[in-house]
Design a protein around this motif. Structure first.
Motif: not given
Length: 307
Positions: A9-16, A40-56
């Protein structure tokens, strides 16, 4: 050398709100030695991103994958050259099985899903890591501490919009007839743990769904109406109450946020004004976060005018 990964997640959304290995007593019921990821305590609908290159290798409801399980709700599992990363309790995914994604590419939206009926006490992202050959008897269902398998060097994505700032409202004296101690409650008292999460305030039968616990549903229009909160906690504890609106696309918007301090006897009593116009398919509900364990009851006041 460890791979260099990004937090999802983006840094501002990073609340562990939960670390790997936390709460061994609670997770013993699942046959685990403790929590098997990072929450990570984010609100509903916060974008979630891949931590590393990879295959789904999987996306969808966790009960349809042997590694994820029903407790994961909607989830995504990615395979990298060094291991796997998992993303759980999502509201939606934006990738397909077999798709290749780059580090920092969006894969989902956060949520609070869990088809087992457990696991998600409030909106948050559960992020986890597994080696290429997981040891499912390691006491953590094959998961390992993220810090032991990758070096996290930054954050993915762009920040979500700035949160609605919290403000105060006048508190009601304990003996005031404006808020009876009993008689007008629409719910049983609910225990809110001091775990950093924004807990859905329940009104009905204890089922953790937003629609079942709304205090207003569209179409309707509210002008200077009130909902009321009565709570007990440690003296000086602070409750943060968020008035949230859900839309027909399952997104969540915080329209107001109020901070309520407990008095010297550990009591909170307050009326929270609500002014909002709701369309069909929209509804309002409350989330509560507490700095100390609290017991909270929601009261509903008349005055919502149906359109």
């Amino acid at each position: 050398m460890m791979p260099e990964a990004l937090w999802p997640v983006a840094e501002r959304d990073f609340v562990v709100t939960g670390e790997f290995g936390n709460s061994p007593g609670y997770y013993a019921q699942f046959g685990q030695l403790g929590h098997n990821g990072k929450d990570i305590g984010v609100w509903l609908g916060t974008p979630v991103y891949a931590m590393y290159d990879g295959e789904v290798v999987f996306e969808g409801w966790g009960q349809n994958h042997p590694w994820m399980g029903g407790i994961a709700g909607i989830c995504v599992l990615l395979r990298h050259w060094w291991g796997y990363t998992g993303y759980a309790h999502l509201s939606a995914t934006v990738v397909n099985i077999g798709q290749w994604v780059g580090k920092g590419q969006q894969v989902a939206l956060s949520g609070d899903t869990s088809s087992s009926g457990a696991g998600s006490t409030g909106p948050h992202l559960h992020a986890e890591t597994l080696p290429l050959a997981p040891n499912f008897l390691n006491g953590f269902a094959g998961r390992v501490n993220p810090a032991s398998i990758a070096a996290f060097v930054g954050f993915a994505g762009t920040p979500s919009p700035a949160p609605v700032p919290a403000h105060s409202v006048p508190l009601i004296p304990e003996r005031s007839p404006m808020l009876p101690v009993s008689g007008s409650s629409t719910a049983l008292p609910q225990k809110i743990p001091a775990d950093g999460r924004h807990h859905l305030l329940l009104r009905k039968d204890g089922k953790v769904t937003r629609k079942r616990n709304q205090f207003a549903a569209g179409p309707c229009e509210m002008t200077h109406r009130n909902v009321a909160i009565r709570a007990t906690a440690k003296p000086g504890a602070v409750l943060t109450v968020s008035i949230c609106r859900y839309d027909s696309d399952n997104s969540e918007t915080v329209i107001d946020r109020v901070e309520l301090p407990a008095n010297e006897r550990g009591v909170v009593r307050a009326l929270i004004p609500v002014t909002e116009k709701l369309e069909a398919g929209q509804g309002l509900y409350l989330r509560v976060r507490a700095t100390a364990d609290a017991t909270v009851t929601l009261y509903k006041f008349r005055g919502f005018k149906q359109r």
